[in-house]
Structure formats: C-alpha cells, structure tokens
Design a protein around this motif. Sequence first.
Motif, short mmCIF file in Angstrom:
data_model
loop_
_atom_site.label_atom_id
_atom_site.label_comp_id
_atom_site.label_asym_id
_atom_site.label_seq_id
_atom_site.Cartn_x
_atom_site.Cartn_y
_atom_site.Cartn_z
N LYS A 114 -69.73 47.68 -87.83
CA LYS A 114 -69.33 49.07 -87.54
C LYS A 114 -68.52 49.11 -86.25
O LYS A 114 -67.55 49.86 -86.11
N LYS A 115 -68.94 48.31 -85.27
CA LYS A 115 -68.22 48.27 -83.99
C LYS A 115 -66.80 47.73 -84.19
O LYS A 115 -65.84 48.27 -83.65
N ALA A 116 -66.68 46.65 -84.97
CA ALA A 116 -65.34 46.06 -85.18
C ALA A 116 -64.42 47.09 -85.83
O ALA A 116 -63.27 47.27 -85.41
N ASN A 117 -64.93 47.80 -86.83
CA ASN A 117 -64.11 48.84 -87.48
C ASN A 117 -63.76 49.95 -86.51
O ASN A 117 -62.62 50.44 -86.49
N ALA A 118 -64.72 50.36 -85.68
CA ALA A 118 -64.49 51.47 -84.74
C ALA A 118 -63.48 51.07 -83.66
O ALA A 118 -62.68 51.89 -83.22
N VAL A 119 -63.52 49.83 -83.23
CA VAL A 119 -62.58 49.37 -82.20
C VAL A 119 -61.15 49.46 -82.75
O VAL A 119 -60.25 49.97 -82.09
N PHE A 120 -60.96 49.00 -83.98
CA PHE A 120 -59.63 49.14 -84.59
C PHE A 120 -59.28 50.62 -84.75
O PHE A 120 -58.13 51.01 -84.53
N GLY A 121 -60.26 51.42 -85.14
CA GLY A 121 -60.02 52.85 -85.35
C GLY A 121 -59.50 53.53 -84.10
O GLY A 121 -58.75 54.51 -84.16
N ALA A 122 -59.86 53.00 -82.94
CA ALA A 122 -59.41 53.59 -81.67
C ALA A 122 -58.16 52.88 -81.13
O ALA A 122 -57.75 53.11 -80.00
N GLY A 123 -57.58 52.00 -81.93
CA GLY A 123 -56.32 51.38 -81.54
C GLY A 123 -56.45 50.15 -80.66
O GLY A 123 -55.48 49.71 -80.03
N MET A 124 -57.65 49.57 -80.59
CA MET A 124 -57.85 48.36 -79.79
C MET A 124 -58.15 47.18 -80.73
O MET A 124 -58.18 47.33 -81.95
N THR A 125 -58.37 46.02 -80.13
CA THR A 125 -58.59 44.80 -80.93
C THR A 125 -59.99 44.25 -80.66
O THR A 125 -60.34 44.02 -79.49
N PRO A 126 -60.79 44.02 -81.68
CA PRO A 126 -62.12 43.43 -81.46
C PRO A 126 -62.06 41.91 -81.28
O PRO A 126 -61.23 41.24 -81.90
N ILE A 127 -62.94 41.42 -80.43
CA ILE A 127 -63.23 39.98 -80.34
C ILE A 127 -64.63 39.83 -80.92
O ILE A 127 -65.62 40.21 -80.29
N LEU A 128 -64.69 39.37 -82.15
CA LEU A 128 -65.97 39.29 -82.87
C LEU A 128 -66.63 37.95 -82.56
O LEU A 128 -66.08 36.89 -82.86
N LEU B 4 -56.86 44.44 -69.94
CA LEU B 4 -58.24 44.85 -69.73
C LEU B 4 -59.04 44.72 -71.03
O LEU B 4 -58.55 45.06 -72.11
N GLY B 5 -60.26 44.23 -70.88
CA GLY B 5 -61.15 44.15 -72.02
C GLY B 5 -62.51 44.76 -71.66
O GLY B 5 -62.85 44.89 -70.49
N ALA B 6 -63.27 45.13 -72.69
CA ALA B 6 -64.64 45.61 -72.49
C ALA B 6 -65.59 44.62 -73.16
O ALA B 6 -65.16 43.75 -73.93
N GLN B 7 -66.87 44.76 -72.86
CA GLN B 7 -67.87 43.79 -73.35
C GLN B 7 -68.63 44.30 -74.57
O GLN B 7 -69.38 43.55 -75.19
N ASN B 8 -68.45 45.59 -74.87
CA ASN B 8 -69.29 46.21 -75.90
C ASN B 8 -68.81 47.64 -76.08
O ASN B 8 -68.04 48.16 -75.26
N CYS B 9 -69.23 48.31 -77.13
CA CYS B 9 -69.05 49.75 -77.27
C CYS B 9 -69.97 50.22 -78.39
O CYS B 9 -70.57 49.40 -79.10
N HIS B 10 -70.08 51.53 -78.53
CA HIS B 10 -70.78 52.09 -79.70
C HIS B 10 -69.75 52.27 -80.81
O HIS B 10 -68.56 52.12 -80.56
N TRP B 11 -70.20 52.56 -82.01
CA TRP B 11 -69.24 52.74 -83.10
C TRP B 11 -68.88 54.19 -83.35
O TRP B 11 -67.89 54.48 -84.01
N GLU B 12 -69.69 55.12 -82.80
CA GLU B 12 -69.36 56.53 -82.98
C GLU B 12 -68.40 56.97 -81.89
O GLU B 12 -68.36 56.39 -80.80
N ASP B 13 -67.66 58.03 -82.17
CA ASP B 13 -66.66 58.49 -81.22
C ASP B 13 -67.26 59.34 -80.10
O ASP B 13 -66.76 59.38 -78.98
N HIS B 14 -68.32 60.07 -80.40
CA HIS B 14 -69.02 60.86 -79.39
C HIS B 14 -70.35 61.29 -79.99
O HIS B 14 -70.56 61.10 -81.19
#
Length: 259
Positions: A117-131, A67-77
Amino acid sequence: MGDRKPLISGNWKMHHTHLDAIAVVQKLSYALHDDDYDAVDVSVHPTFVSLRSVQTVILADKLRFVLGAQNCHWEDHGAFTGEVSPSMLAKLEVSYVIVGHSERRELFGETDDMVNKKANAVFGAGMTPILCVGETLDEREAGGAETKVDGQVRAGLAGLTGEQVAAMVIAYEPIWAIGTGRTATADDAQAMCALIRATVADVAGDASSSIRIQYGGSVKPANTAELMAQPDIDGALVGGASLEADDFARIVRYRRVSE
Ligand code: PGA
C-alpha cells in the motif's frame, strides 16, 4: 545491462538532529562535485523532523543530491496519530521514500500488504519508492532466502503499472548484514539481485531491465566498488557509513578505488 544510472542512498535511520543533518549535508556538498552527480544519483534520508531543514539547504545552495524519506503512511490524511502522509512528503520535495525497511517490518509489524500500500501511495503522490526486501540469517541457513525475497518482491509490486515498476528501486538488504559489519559477498549479493530482477521480469516484463536494484547491509567505502561492479547491482542503501559525510562521499565516489 541497460543504462541504469546508479543510485546511492544514505539512510540515516533515527540518527542526527536537524542541526546535525544540516551540518552533514553541507559537508557532503563540499566533498561531492558535478562529475560525481553525473555518474551517480545520490539521495539522503534524514528523519521526518529534519526534512524541511535539509530541503532548505538543498534549495538555497542548489545542491544536486536529492531528498528522501525513510517511511510514510499510505493514506493521504486522516486520524492516524503520529503518521506522515505521502502528499506531505511530496510538498517537501522528497523524491524517494524507503518502504518496508526490515527494521519497520521486524520492529513495527509492517506486513507485505502494508508495504505494498505504501509503494502504491508513494507513486500516487508523485515520488519513487525504494522497496526493501531481504531474508533473516535463519531463513538463509534453512535455504529459504530465495523464496522469502521472491515473495516479498511479488507482494511489493502488486497493483503497480509496468511503467511504475520500471522507475522504482528495490533494495536487497539481507537482515543479517544490516548494522552488523557483516556484508554479503559480492557473489551472493549479485545472485540475489539477479533473482530479484528475474522475479520482476516475471511480474512486469521489460520493466526488469530498467528497475534499479540496490544492495544494502554494511556497505562501506572499502567494499562499495566490488559490489557495484556486479551486473545486477545498481546502487547501495547505506546506513551506518552514511552518517558521516567523509565516508558517505567516499562511497559515492567508489569509482575512484585508489582513494
Ligand atoms: P547498514 O544499514 O549500512 O548500517 O548495515 C543499511 C540499512 O539498513 O539500510
């Protein structure tokens, strides 16, 4: 070059209700077999509202695509109405998150800094970014494609460790090829993907031999094999042709060119 397993990703953009998404995923599961997954990693990127439904089908039927997502925010909440955080996606067993797609950059004002910021946050949550990176037609015609893409890659990788860079994915998507039916020639796509790998080597050394670089922009069953034969192209980010299971399955099975 290295032994990078190709990654083919279906970016469904703002298409398919959750019911349509389930139907496509089920059809895709009938079309793909173990030898396909052994050769190629496959991800599907539905809209946020379909993620839970698709996750449930993948789990229940023990499907091998991810499963992949198309986007996210960089903050956790926090007070960010309408946004979705990386940790929320991780809880849904999302593996890959597209960051900095050109539609988000152009239509929704995302800057290199936000994308980083998004790329860093994606790794921070244990997932992999597609930049995603890529030039407009004007930039290409003015001879500025290389400078634009080099700058986007450097900005996107800021703050990432070498290990993270090695594990991530960059999608080279020339904006003039997205949804236009106009694909970059295999030679042009290869040249830009080689440039991206050289930039990664400059920023993160050895990580450049492990990072996977996708090409995106009007990828279709008929042009996938030629693109994938290029030494610096390790996968494809597919929009329009991923919406129907039959076409997307043919793209994933690009090795069987006679089909
Ligand atoms: P396309 O889109 O395959 O429809 O050109 C690619 C993308 O935007 O990821």
